[in-house]
Design a protein around this motif. Structure first.
Motif, mmCIF file in Angstrom:
data_model
loop_
_atom_site.group_PDB
_atom_site.id
_atom_site.type_symbol
_atom_site.label_atom_id
_atom_site.label_comp_id
_atom_site.label_asym_id
_atom_site.label_seq_id
_atom_site.Cartn_x
_atom_site.Cartn_y
_atom_site.Cartn_z
ATOM 1 N N THR A 202 0.583 -1.069 -0.097
ATOM 2 C CA THR A 202 -0.122 -0.082 0.023
ATOM 3 C C THR A 202 0.970 1.185 -0.113
ATOM 4 O OG1 THR A 202 -1.814 -1.088 1.253
ATOM 5 C CG2 THR A 202 -1.681 1.119 1.347
ATOM 6 N N LEU A 203 2.032 1.265 0.741
ATOM 7 C CA LEU A 203 2.732 2.336 0.918
ATOM 8 C C LEU A 203 3.196 2.875 -0.525
ATOM 9 C CD1 LEU A 203 4.555 4.293 2.417
ATOM 10 C CD2 LEU A 203 6.449 2.453 2.385
ATOM 11 N N GLU A 204 3.481 1.668 -1.412
ATOM 12 C CA GLU A 204 4.150 2.078 -3.082
ATOM 13 C C GLU A 204 2.969 3.001 -3.626
ATOM 14 O OE1 GLU A 204 7.050 -1.524 -4.361
ATOM 15 O OE2 GLU A 204 4.998 -2.121 -3.699
ATOM 16 N N ILE A 205 1.623 2.072 -3.441
ATOM 17 C CA ILE A 205 0.588 2.971 -4.185
ATOM 18 C C ILE A 205 0.482 4.377 -3.610
ATOM 19 C CG2 ILE A 205 -2.001 2.754 -4.784
ATOM 20 C CD1 ILE A 205 -1.796 -0.248 -4.393
ATOM 21 N N ILE A 206 0.431 4.596 -2.420
ATOM 22 C CA ILE A 206 -0.113 5.903 -1.788
ATOM 23 C C ILE A 206 1.147 6.929 -1.920
ATOM 24 C CG2 ILE A 206 -0.701 7.155 0.219
ATOM 25 C CD1 ILE A 206 -2.809 5.126 -0.965
ATOM 26 N N LYS A 207 2.474 6.357 -1.993
ATOM 27 C CA LYS A 207 3.497 7.408 -2.200
ATOM 28 C C LYS A 207 3.474 8.022 -3.722
ATOM 29 C CE LYS A 207 8.369 6.357 -0.880
ATOM 30 N NZ LYS A 207 9.241 5.524 -0.417
ATOM 31 N N GLY A 208 3.220 6.706 -4.635
ATOM 32 C CA GLY A 208 3.037 7.222 -6.032
ATOM 33 C C GLY A 208 2.001 8.479 -6.355
ATOM 34 N N VAL A 209 0.786 7.996 -5.581
ATOM 35 C CA VAL A 209 -0.301 8.916 -5.805
ATOM 36 C C VAL A 209 0.076 10.318 -5.237
ATOM 37 C CG1 VAL A 209 -2.872 9.372 -5.184
ATOM 38 C CG2 VAL A 209 -2.065 7.014 -6.188
ATOM 39 N N ILE A 210 0.516 10.155 -4.128
ATOM 40 C CA ILE A 210 0.919 11.616 -3.514
ATOM 41 C C ILE A 210 1.855 12.491 -4.489
ATOM 42 C CG2 ILE A 210 2.193 12.472 -1.744
ATOM 43 C CD1 ILE A 210 1.228 10.436 0.269
ATOM 44 N N LYS A 211 2.862 11.766 -5.143
ATOM 45 C CA LYS A 211 3.710 12.284 -5.746
ATOM 46 C C LYS A 211 3.127 13.135 -6.917
ATOM 47 C CE LYS A 211 8.200 9.721 -5.163
ATOM 48 N NZ LYS A 211 8.868 8.703 -5.549
ATOM 49 N N GLU A 212 2.118 12.507 -7.483
ATOM 50 C CA GLU A 212 1.518 13.004 -8.717
ATOM 51 C C GLU A 212 0.414 13.879 -8.459
ATOM 52 O OE1 GLU A 212 1.895 12.469 -12.057
ATOM 53 O OE2 GLU A 212 3.955 11.134 -11.115
ATOM 54 N N THR A 213 -0.264 13.778 -7.414
ATOM 55 C CA THR A 213 -1.028 14.757 -7.026
ATOM 56 C C THR A 213 -1.153 15.961 -5.644
ATOM 57 O OG1 THR A 213 -2.417 13.182 -5.313
ATOM 58 C CG2 THR A 213 -3.069 13.278 -7.747
ATOM 59 N N ASN A 214 0.129 15.769 -5.251
ATOM 60 C CA ASN A 214 0.341 16.636 -4.097
ATOM 61 C C ASN A 214 -0.608 16.986 -2.974
ATOM 62 O OD1 ASN A 214 3.179 17.083 -5.151
ATOM 63 N ND2 ASN A 214 1.896 18.153 -6.988
ATOM 64 N N PRO A 215 -1.065 16.073 -2.145
ATOM 65 C CA PRO A 215 -2.112 16.476 -0.981
ATOM 66 C C PRO A 215 -1.229 17.090 -0.076
ATOM 67 C CG PRO A 215 -1.625 14.111 -0.977
ATOM 68 C CD PRO A 215 -1.120 14.655 -2.478
ATOM 69 N N ARG A 216 -1.764 17.904 0.919
ATOM 70 C CA ARG A 216 -1.014 18.371 1.998
ATOM 71 C C ARG A 216 -1.216 17.468 3.448
ATOM 72 N NH1 ARG A 216 0.660 23.716 1.683
ATOM 73 N NH2 ARG A 216 1.571 22.847 3.513
ATOM 74 N N LEU A 217 -2.199 16.790 3.182
ATOM 75 C CA LEU A 217 -2.789 16.080 4.429
ATOM 76 C C LEU A 217 -3.270 14.704 3.920
ATOM 77 C CD1 LEU A 217 -3.196 15.893 7.598
ATOM 78 C CD2 LEU A 217 -5.657 17.237 6.908
ATOM 79 N N ILE A 218 -2.920 13.573 4.543
ATOM 80 C CA ILE A 218 -3.375 12.281 4.442
ATOM 81 C C ILE A 218 -4.307 11.774 5.576
ATOM 82 C CG2 ILE A 218 -2.694 9.839 3.639
ATOM 83 C CD1 ILE A 218 -1.647 11.994 1.957
ATOM 84 N N ILE A 219 -5.479 11.180 5.158
ATOM 85 C CA ILE A 219 -6.276 10.775 6.218
ATOM 86 C C ILE A 219 -6.410 9.353 6.038
ATOM 87 C CG2 ILE A 219 -8.543 10.613 7.382
ATOM 88 C CD1 ILE A 219 -7.300 13.467 7.854
ATOM 89 N N VAL A 220 -5.859 8.617 6.890
ATOM 90 C CA VAL A 220 -5.918 6.997 6.722
ATOM 91 C C VAL A 220 -7.029 6.269 7.340
ATOM 92 C CG1 VAL A 220 -4.622 4.754 6.760
ATOM 93 C CG2 VAL A 220 -3.506 7.241 6.186
ATOM 94 N N ILE A 221 -7.723 5.521 6.933
ATOM 95 C CA ILE A 221 -9.134 4.846 7.434
ATOM 96 C C ILE A 221 -8.628 3.601 7.551
ATOM 97 C CG2 ILE A 221 -11.548 4.678 7.916
ATOM 98 C CD1 ILE A 221 -10.754 7.558 7.569
ATOM 99 N N ASP A 222 -8.838 2.641 8.809
ATOM 100 C CA ASP A 222 -8.494 1.252 8.749
ATOM 101 C C ASP A 222 -9.243 0.502 9.709
ATOM 102 O OD1 ASP A 222 -7.165 -1.048 7.700
ATOM 103 O OD2 ASP A 222 -5.506 -0.902 8.645
ATOM 104 N N ALA A 223 -9.485 -0.652 9.591
ATOM 105 C CA ALA A 223 -9.962 -1.617 10.668
ATOM 106 C C ALA A 223 -8.865 -1.911 11.509
ATOM 107 C CB ALA A 223 -10.665 -2.798 9.947
#
Lengths: 305, 305, 305, 305
Positions: free
Chosen positions: A162-183
């Motif tokens: 998951t880290l790979e996917i999210i890291k990639g998405v962040i690089k392309e879309t530049n959010p300033r805050l990540i909210i992660v939801i998990d069980a």
């Protein structure tokens, strides 16, 4: 493989200290009870490395909201909980809450107690594409935040961390805050579906149902990460061990012996099992709705949510 | 907004040339019919800019497999189709087929005719994480490819362009070949769920149900892209226009007039509508199974698929 | 097979009369517009056989609620609509609303525009088993109705007529009132997802997406039936025919000729096709929530809904 | 409430007898091992009331198929298992297999380990409506059985006993044989997703995940009932009790004391919990496919399956 008591809740780690009333060094504990709404809020603040080491959790703030109403059939009870979560989210995110936010729904939507994250994302009011299409003026007029979202799936489905996917998405879309939801996994069945943990320290995906994976946090992602977790399962070996421990208390056996014994009786497969309530589908539906309401109210504010 | 006849199939573009039997410059057409299995394969090769301009499609190879059996209830009929798709995939991907492959399931899993991509990914045998855990030797012994997969969702769900998500994922995981699966729009209802188009030119996500989005192709992604598409919908305005056109043939009205008339009668909402068969759920289930079998046989080869 | 303009809405049948302002014999029409909430309510009352024959619909009351807000993103707009539906349900059901109610969610949950009925049932507060377990006192104390529910699936999934399944269930469980929820077909794309029709005349399952099946009504079931329908699709041939008709108006062609022409151009498969909006998933989610709220408020009243 | 070790498998009941090698009166045990395919088949035949009392299960035949391949990733391994199930189904159903069959998929499709029954029904080839439309000649020509199917949902969703729904459906549609599919609870985690139990004695719905409900059997339904069950969960209290028991073996504590102790430690909620593997989604998908293949081959024979 070494096994041990498994919990993702800071509050349960704190409870496991024998000197329950004494302060753990570097760890500050505050508690508040809202009698009217039957909601208890406990804040565990891990302030330094000593505290982090003692607790086995990173430095940061862990807010635990406990209320049976989270699992209540009636919608009427959800508004106070969802308002409270929104309030704490706003506090932890500070000014970033008006900035670009990426919400990540972790977990496997095909396994009911692990579907919390994806179901929250399903109910989210996503705005980033609208703002890009209609402009800042549209955003201001409608008091919107800038929200994007993704449910990346789990490693067995994607073959990727998951880290790979999210890291990639962040690089392309530049959010300033990540909210992660998990069980999450709790130690006690009493906490299941009645507890929300909010922290500013990030999260290890799959801590609830899946296997431990690479952490999503400010260090690994380069962006502030707030994690919202709800315990929906108990690790099967943990529940057995806890019961056995109570029984063996006087015998002087240690945790390690107990897990060794459990493995002998049940085999290694025991460690790929989880415990969850029979009506988990109803709980996940209700709680994901409450969480998405909190997020929508916090980040997509005013008119359109 | 200007409207026009809508199709994602190169073969339908080719058919629209009045001089059906004459060769379009820069475009080579080959056809082969397998009588026994009732499968027709048409290859449209667009060789140069002249051909690309004439066809309104990028330079590259477009293989169209047409067979009513794709939509057949019986599984027995699926094996020849799935084998044929695998064969063409192998041909188009060349040596890359043994390298790291990322399969992207485009589309919205909540809208039945658009769920093809996500459902193919659901049935895929994903191996990348296993190879990273158990090593190259495990890969060789089991004759595995290295397959990862993602269903990124659509822009209304994520707020992000699919291109942004996939670009990011590629940067982090470095696949050498991208396979993109998507539901397409055809011009004719007779092509629905009976046609597979395979091309090496990439794809514009949401060309089937959604709105046109930024293209996924070698130019935008930096990696070779093979697209597999199945028409599952017809654009509603196109079906009306086609019928009207037939009627007006002799009157000298042109396509533009016809669309203007359709807008007058039905309003602009007409352009956000699609046409699909009533039993689309059964077709999507069957076809996604056939496609995933083709991918599993092509990329995860031997033993474990 | 004979084809004709297809609509399940009484209001559209009424509109099709050329003498739009003249009264059709045996049919009473009332209209009311709530400007504040932007909701129009039209009541078509078919009072006798003459009216039934003229309209091609059984004797009874057809309430049509039209409002763009049904499809509105914001939840704030849903409360007035859901309250209004509950009010009309209470009026049509009379004293039966406090008696044993069986809610039937018609349609195929795997085809998005047809999933309305099953999704309403998913959100319903079902009480019959609780009352049987905890008794009448529990019912009274919590101001509950006695609600059971079923989503029987469609004939392609079960091999059975919905009438057979529901008749059997009624015989065993003896409800006094049946509420049937179904997706409908309208003639106009402007009515899609913005209209609710409530009637006390029963319904023919699959009138929206599926094929016409045996009617569920008081005559066939022996119990009063109230039907709630929302148009989510337009019959594909109808949309083409309507557009062509407008064009041909002056030419003197009749409906029959037009359908014959459509069949020639598109083939018989045209009659197994429907038209629906691209964002139908969002509409179904929102509207099913609004309908279930109306039902919960009407039948499961007070505390627990 | 009294608690005890929970299992739905006759084979586990049989094993619990201390005199494992001695014959229990009225119970006949046969075992067969297919080394090539790694499949063990055990037949427990309870022949009289004495045997029924000793086993705590009704008189009848219980066939248990045990094989790790049931849970195997590769499809190649499924064919022998599915053939074997079909063969035993044919044997147990006798001539009825060519008659009208109603397949009932028990369980809650929203809770992953309980979704087995509904997912089998989703993959079933249903023919009853086709035969009613196209006639007996169509049936004979295609070597079809007459198959109808229903997934009635669970009591929390419908408010009705499954028995009520199925009884009603039988009265209206007159099948001659009922096949009931359900997820079961085993005592041992090693049996999860590797075992199929087929019996001609009927079943109590919700024995796996839900609460015990009224039995579906020939006595209650008036038609022969064959049940196919796969253990997908272990009762949480059972797994704890089993481990504790092993530990306490020498101490002389009995089962009752152990459950009392478990309740003290974990509370009554423990008895609404189940244990299931983390990858339960993959197992359910694979096994439901294998079972539906067995049913399709047994009842919808020849050409069209």
């Amino acid at each position: 493989m070494e096994h041990k008591i498994r919990t993702d809740l800071a509050i349960e780690l704190r409870e496991s200290f024998p000197e329950d009333d004494v302060e753990v060094k570097g760890v500050i504990l505050k508690e508040k009870f809202d009698e009217k709404n039957n909601i208890r809020v406990t804040t565990v603040e891990i302030r330094d490395e000593a505290g982090a080491k003692a607790m086995g959790k990173p430095i940061g703030t862990y807010i635990t909201i406990e209320t049976p109403e989270l699992n209540n059939l009636s919608e009427d009870y959800h508004k106070p909980v969802s308002d409270l979560i929104a309030m704490h989210l706003r506090k932890l995110s500070g000014k970033l809450s008006r900035d670009d936010v990426l919400v990540v729904g972790l977990g496997n939507r095909e396994v009911t107690p692990d579907a919390l994250g994806p179901q929250v994302v399903d109910n989210l009011f996503v705005t980033r594409h609208l703002i890009r299409e209609f402009g800042e003026e549209f955003k201001e007029r409608n008091h919107l935040g800038n929200v994007s979202a993704i449910s990346p799936g789990v490693m067995a489905q994607t073959g990727m961390e998951t880290l790979e996917i999210i890291k990639g998405v962040i690089k392309e879309t530049n959010p300033r805050l990540i909210i992660v939801i998990d069980a999450l996994a709790s130690r006690s069945i009493n906490r299941l579906n009645t507890t929300v943990q909010i922290s500013d320290t990030g999260i290890s995906p799959g801590s609830g149902v899946g296997n431990n994976r690479k952490a999503l946090n400010e260090e690994s992602l380069g962006v502030k990460v707030i994690a919202i977790g709800v315990p929906t399962v108990v690790d099967a070996a943990t529940i057995v061990a806890d019961t056995l421990t109570k029984y063996m208390e006087s015998t002087g056996f240690g945790e390690e012996d107990i897990f060794k014994f459990i493995s002998e009786v049940n085999g290694q497969q025991m460690y790929n099992m989880f415990v969850t309530p029979k009506n988990i589908d109803e709980s996940i539906k209700r709680i994901s709705y409450t969480l998405s309401e909190a997020l929508n109210s916090c980040f997509s504010g005013g008119v359109l949510h």
